[in-house]
Design a protein around this motif. Sequence first.
Motif, mmCIF file in Angstrom:
data_model
loop_
_atom_site.group_PDB
_atom_site.id
_atom_site.type_symbol
_atom_site.label_atom_id
_atom_site.label_comp_id
_atom_site.label_asym_id
_atom_site.label_seq_id
_atom_site.Cartn_x
_atom_site.Cartn_y
_atom_site.Cartn_z
ATOM 1 N N GLN A 1 40.294 45.715 31.229
ATOM 2 C CA GLN A 1 39.421 46.185 32.310
ATOM 3 C C GLN A 1 39.384 47.714 32.288
ATOM 4 O O GLN A 1 40.407 48.373 32.470
ATOM 5 C CB GLN A 1 39.944 45.677 33.657
ATOM 6 C CG GLN A 1 38.972 45.873 34.816
ATOM 7 C CD GLN A 1 39.440 45.145 36.086
ATOM 8 O OE1 GLN A 1 40.631 44.911 36.281
ATOM 9 N NE2 GLN A 1 38.495 44.776 36.945
ATOM 10 N N ALA B 1 38.036 43.124 41.823
ATOM 11 C CA ALA B 1 38.403 41.726 42.056
ATOM 12 C C ALA B 1 37.490 40.782 41.293
ATOM 13 O O ALA B 1 37.915 39.674 40.904
ATOM 14 C CB ALA B 1 38.343 41.415 43.554
ATOM 15 N N TYR C 1 45.342 45.868 40.641
ATOM 16 C CA TYR C 1 44.759 45.294 39.428
ATOM 17 C C TYR C 1 45.302 45.903 38.128
ATOM 18 O O TYR C 1 45.071 45.350 37.058
ATOM 19 C CB TYR C 1 43.228 45.480 39.452
ATOM 20 C CG TYR C 1 42.610 44.899 40.693
ATOM 21 C CD1 TYR C 1 42.325 43.538 40.786
ATOM 22 C CD2 TYR C 1 42.348 45.703 41.810
ATOM 23 C CE1 TYR C 1 41.778 42.999 41.940
ATOM 24 C CE2 TYR C 1 41.804 45.167 42.972
ATOM 25 C CZ TYR C 1 41.521 43.811 43.031
ATOM 26 O OH TYR C 1 40.992 43.273 44.173
#
Length: 589
Positions: free
Chosen positions: A19, A263, A324
């Motif tokens: 990510q 998310a 995250y």
Amino acid sequence: MTSFSLGDTDFLRDGQPHQVISGAIHYFRVHPDQWQDRIRKARVMGLNTIETYVAWNAHEPRRGEWDASGWNDLGRFLDLIHAEGLDAIVRPGPYICAEWHNGGLPVWLTGSVEGLRSSAADFLVEVSAYLRRVYDIVAPRQIDRGGPVVLVQIENEYGAYGSDRAYLEALVAVTRDAGITVPLTTVDQPVDQMLSDGSLPELHKTGSFGSRSAERLATLRRHQSTGPLMCSEFWDGWFDWWGGVHHTTDVATAAADLDELLAAGASVNIYMFHGGTNFALTNGANHKGRYLPLVTSYDYDAPLDEAGNPTEKFFAFREVIARYAPVPDELPAAAEAAPAFEVPLTPAGAWTDLAAPTSTTAQPETFDALGHLSALVRYDTELAGARGGLLVVDEVRDLAWVSVDDRVVGTLSRTRHDRAIRIPDGRTLSILVEDQGRVNYDHRLGEEKGLIGEITLDGAPVTGWRSTPLDVAAIAAEVGTEIDAELDTPAVADAADVLKTGPAAWTGSFTLDAPTDLFLDTMAWSKGYAFVNGFFLGRYWRNGPQRTLSVPAPATREGANRLVVLELENVVEPRAVFVGAPSLGDTEE
């Protein structure tokens, strides 16, 4: 070497889902000596990537004069990113918008080539040469060659401008031929037409937005059934223009929108992580029916403020990112108040007459025709019969001070849509015109500056104009040199007289124990340009909202420092005030 590629749902780093959590820092808006500090603070907030545009007109302001050193040392900037353990995203345009003057395109280009941002042959020749120079820097710094660069963007929000597929294909061909092997992306607002027009099937589409993340990601997915979702411009703030307010965004709301993005598994580039400053004359302008030049500050209400200090938004975003991805334990140092003090200003005389005319023509020559890249041109003509009347100009770009026999009559403003002013009888008509910033988007790119079209007095054409370009940086350097030479016994006019005469140069000196960031409050002045030790801080204007100019520590020095102010109207109080913190103006709240 590490690999970086597109997977079915994620970016893949050495084959593993990755990510991208990135933030924008424009190297050309930050003093080079402060690049490392800003990059390190990005890592501390939890970012794993830094994104930057490349400003063509910063590297090649004049045709053939390419510069990749100092402020333009993109290679060093990317190397510092790599040294901090972060990846990099490069967006070379050629068009960047970025609220940067002329959208990053050089004036020599937009004034000489037809078919901007299209597959027109002449435009592609120039763009290809530019991109090859950029890729000479970027290609050896790609991740699969041991460097930090993981993504390269083609053009910029092209779907909001055009739909020339051949143009995009040509940019891709140049990019691949130059050895760029990392994934290529495009960015557009998540609007169906823009996403369709602004990309190609072989390019990875990303979105630009600042709210309603789930909805915008769904639109993006409709146009791209596989591959990682990415908001490559997550607008966490906004820019300001003269005469407006200072724009801010609610911290909790911005953090919630970022949380929604992460998310969903989407990658993100926070625009901006650190905005920096439109130093010198680099601000752009908006024009959506009304011309609005942008302020000197590009603070953007970003997590790291204009001076590089963490804000409440920094810590809110850091908390979100920590849900995250790993976030370092270290924290940035808290902001400290800058030194606060006052400096008396000494008048150094008139300055708008410190240049000789370069041409005499029937009509005033534009900035572009004169090849002039600075802020001002003075136009003078003799009035037939020394008679006044109603002076009408087709268009002023962008702000003009009208004088007769050295007496200021008034101003004509593009922002106000002014065209006419009544002038008294007199012999010499002078019009001082300021380029307040080139429009940075849409089809006004490259428009000429100066007095545009016909000029009449009571309906009769006014001809025979002397055009005098004024290089404000060169003039400030001359004033600064003179005051240094005369520091012990400065031979200058009386301050009370200067206060009445309009445009005047002012100088001051101050002593520092060590180089340090400063904030110069300009509200005792009216409109003009400020310099510290020859460093061009930028424009100031009582019109606001911005009231302080950021002075980066590397522009100061231990011991004696010199301030030069080129005032266009009136210094209300002959003093310079340095304050402890920036003041960017009132907000809408």
